[in-house]
Enzyme design. Sequence first.
Site, PDB file in Angstrom:
ATOM      1  N   GLU A 127       4.352   4.949  -1.660  1.00 32.73           N
ATOM      2  CA  GLU A 127       4.748   6.347  -1.963  1.00 32.73           C
ATOM      3  C   GLU A 127       6.441   6.506  -1.705  1.00 32.73           C
ATOM      4  O   GLU A 127       6.908   7.291  -1.075  1.00 32.73           O
ATOM      5  CB  GLU A 127       4.187   7.421  -0.903  1.00 32.73           C
ATOM      6  CG  GLU A 127       2.799   7.289  -1.155  1.00 32.73           C
ATOM      7  CD  GLU A 127       2.007   8.497  -0.090  1.00 32.73           C
ATOM      8  OE1 GLU A 127       2.553   9.108   0.763  1.00 32.73           O
ATOM      9  OE2 GLU A 127       0.924   8.601  -0.301  1.00 32.73           O
ATOM     10  N   ASN A 170       2.120   1.169  -4.527  1.00 34.78           N
ATOM     11  CA  ASN A 170       1.105   1.934  -4.520  1.00 34.78           C
ATOM     12  C   ASN A 170       1.754   3.468  -4.218  1.00 34.78           C
ATOM     13  O   ASN A 170       2.508   3.832  -3.562  1.00 34.78           O
ATOM     14  CB  ASN A 170       0.274   1.770  -3.159  1.00 34.78           C
ATOM     15  CG  ASN A 170      -1.175   2.321  -3.108  1.00 34.78           C
ATOM     16  OD1 ASN A 170      -1.825   2.302  -4.149  1.00 34.78           O
ATOM     17  ND2 ASN A 170      -1.375   3.173  -2.076  1.00 34.78           N
ATOM     18  N   HIS A 207      -6.019  10.661  -5.992  1.00 36.56           N
ATOM     19  CA  HIS A 207      -6.403  11.665  -5.280  1.00 36.56           C
ATOM     20  C   HIS A 207      -6.540  13.069  -6.073  1.00 36.56           C
ATOM     21  O   HIS A 207      -5.493  13.779  -6.359  1.00 36.56           O
ATOM     22  CB  HIS A 207      -5.592  11.995  -4.112  1.00 36.56           C
ATOM     23  CG  HIS A 207      -5.616  10.898  -2.817  1.00 36.56           C
ATOM     24  ND1 HIS A 207      -6.609  10.498  -2.290  1.00 36.56           N
ATOM     25  CD2 HIS A 207      -4.598  10.028  -2.710  1.00 36.56           C
ATOM     26  CE1 HIS A 207      -6.389   9.537  -1.483  1.00 36.56           C
ATOM     27  NE2 HIS A 207      -5.107   9.306  -1.726  1.00 36.56           N
ATOM     28  N   GLU A 235      -7.499   4.721  -4.113  1.00 35.71           N
ATOM     29  CA  GLU A 235      -7.730   5.686  -2.967  1.00 35.71           C
ATOM     30  C   GLU A 235      -8.381   6.995  -3.497  1.00 35.71           C
ATOM     31  O   GLU A 235      -8.286   7.985  -3.248  1.00 35.71           O
ATOM     32  CB  GLU A 235      -6.518   6.079  -2.438  1.00 35.71           C
ATOM     33  CG  GLU A 235      -5.647   5.088  -1.612  1.00 35.71           C
ATOM     34  CD  GLU A 235      -4.452   5.699  -0.743  1.00 35.71           C
ATOM     35  OE1 GLU A 235      -4.258   6.795  -0.418  1.00 35.71           O
ATOM     36  OE2 GLU A 235      -3.629   4.791  -0.575  1.00 35.71           O
ATOM     37  N   ASP A 237     -10.646   9.835  -4.683  1.00 32.26           N
ATOM     38  CA  ASP A 237     -11.409  10.869  -3.960  1.00 32.26           C
ATOM     39  C   ASP A 237     -11.103  12.010  -5.419  1.00 32.26           C
ATOM     40  O   ASP A 237     -10.016  12.126  -5.782  1.00 32.26           O
ATOM     41  CB  ASP A 237     -11.181  11.174  -2.890  1.00 32.26           C
ATOM     42  CG  ASP A 237      -9.770  11.604  -2.369  1.00 32.26           C
ATOM     43  OD1 ASP A 237      -9.018  11.612  -2.852  1.00 32.26           O
ATOM     44  OD2 ASP A 237      -9.586  11.563  -1.008  1.00 32.26           O
TER      45      ASP A 237
END
Length: 299
Positions: A127, A170, A207, A235, A237
């Site tokens: 990030e 990432n 996400h 990651e 979701d």
Amino acid sequence: AGSLGAAAAQSGRYFGTAVAASKLGNSTYSTILDREFNMITPENEMKWDTTEPSRGSFNFGPADQIVSHAAAHGQKMRGHTLVWYQQLPGWVSGLSASDLQSAMDNHITQEMTHFKGRIYAWDVVNEAFADGGSGQHRSSPFQDKLGNGFIEHAFRTARSADPAAKLCYNDYNIENWTDAKTQGVYAMVKDFTSRGVPIDCVGFQSHFGTGGPPASFQTTLSNFAALGVDVQITELDIAQASATNYASTVNACVHVSRCTGITVWGIRDSDSWRSGDNPLLFDGNGNPKSAYSSVLNAL
Ligand code: XIL
């Protein structure tokens, strides 16, 4: 195939999940973990606030529990994460530029050396890019004190520490191709690969909201892969976990040969950092949701 991991393995990919060390003793949790998943990312245990809470004092205990579990159950590990502006202990942001540089180098080297040979891929930097339209790095102690070169420096240090590990960048909100943030990360990876700065992979956190992945997600994965790096969904979701949205996401990866694996950010909805969104593949009782069979069929 009878599990997510086995289904992904049919095309040489993995299927992973984030794991919390504190839940390994819960038998519902560990039964699903060991039945379905062949890659593990520690949800918090390898972050700087846990691994080096005070300068030079390392605590690898919680992460070691997860790494041992993975070794005992034939699961690979993604290391997450070495350089990130969040879950960063206060002492790091108080350092002078030269002390911060040596602390960052030492943190990368000590942590990677401790886990050497047990980590398939590391999220070396997490990030680092700003949200919105700038396409530039975000403000952080690393950026503000060390300047633009901190990312390259981190990757070079990581390569020296463990030459066998895959080194990844990432980030989130880099799934839509035309977004300025996506383009900023793409320009960095292109620059790194053209100059021989060591980078092996890019992780797309993924996400997603109720709308699921952007229509361009496969294009984004494929354009990054064309730079000569592997790409992974790291990651995943999705708010309300619609079966259709999960299938589109898995399809985006499966259609890109260098998309080597998918990781969901937790097992049951009750394990999720966004538990109010019910975004995962298993309900709070550990029963597979409709998104589960949708993913299995898409793999
Ligand atoms: C989250 C964890 O899931 C939470 O338990 C923790 O409180 C905060 O961090 N991007 C990342 C992950 O790279 O490390 C974050 O994990 C979610 C967003």
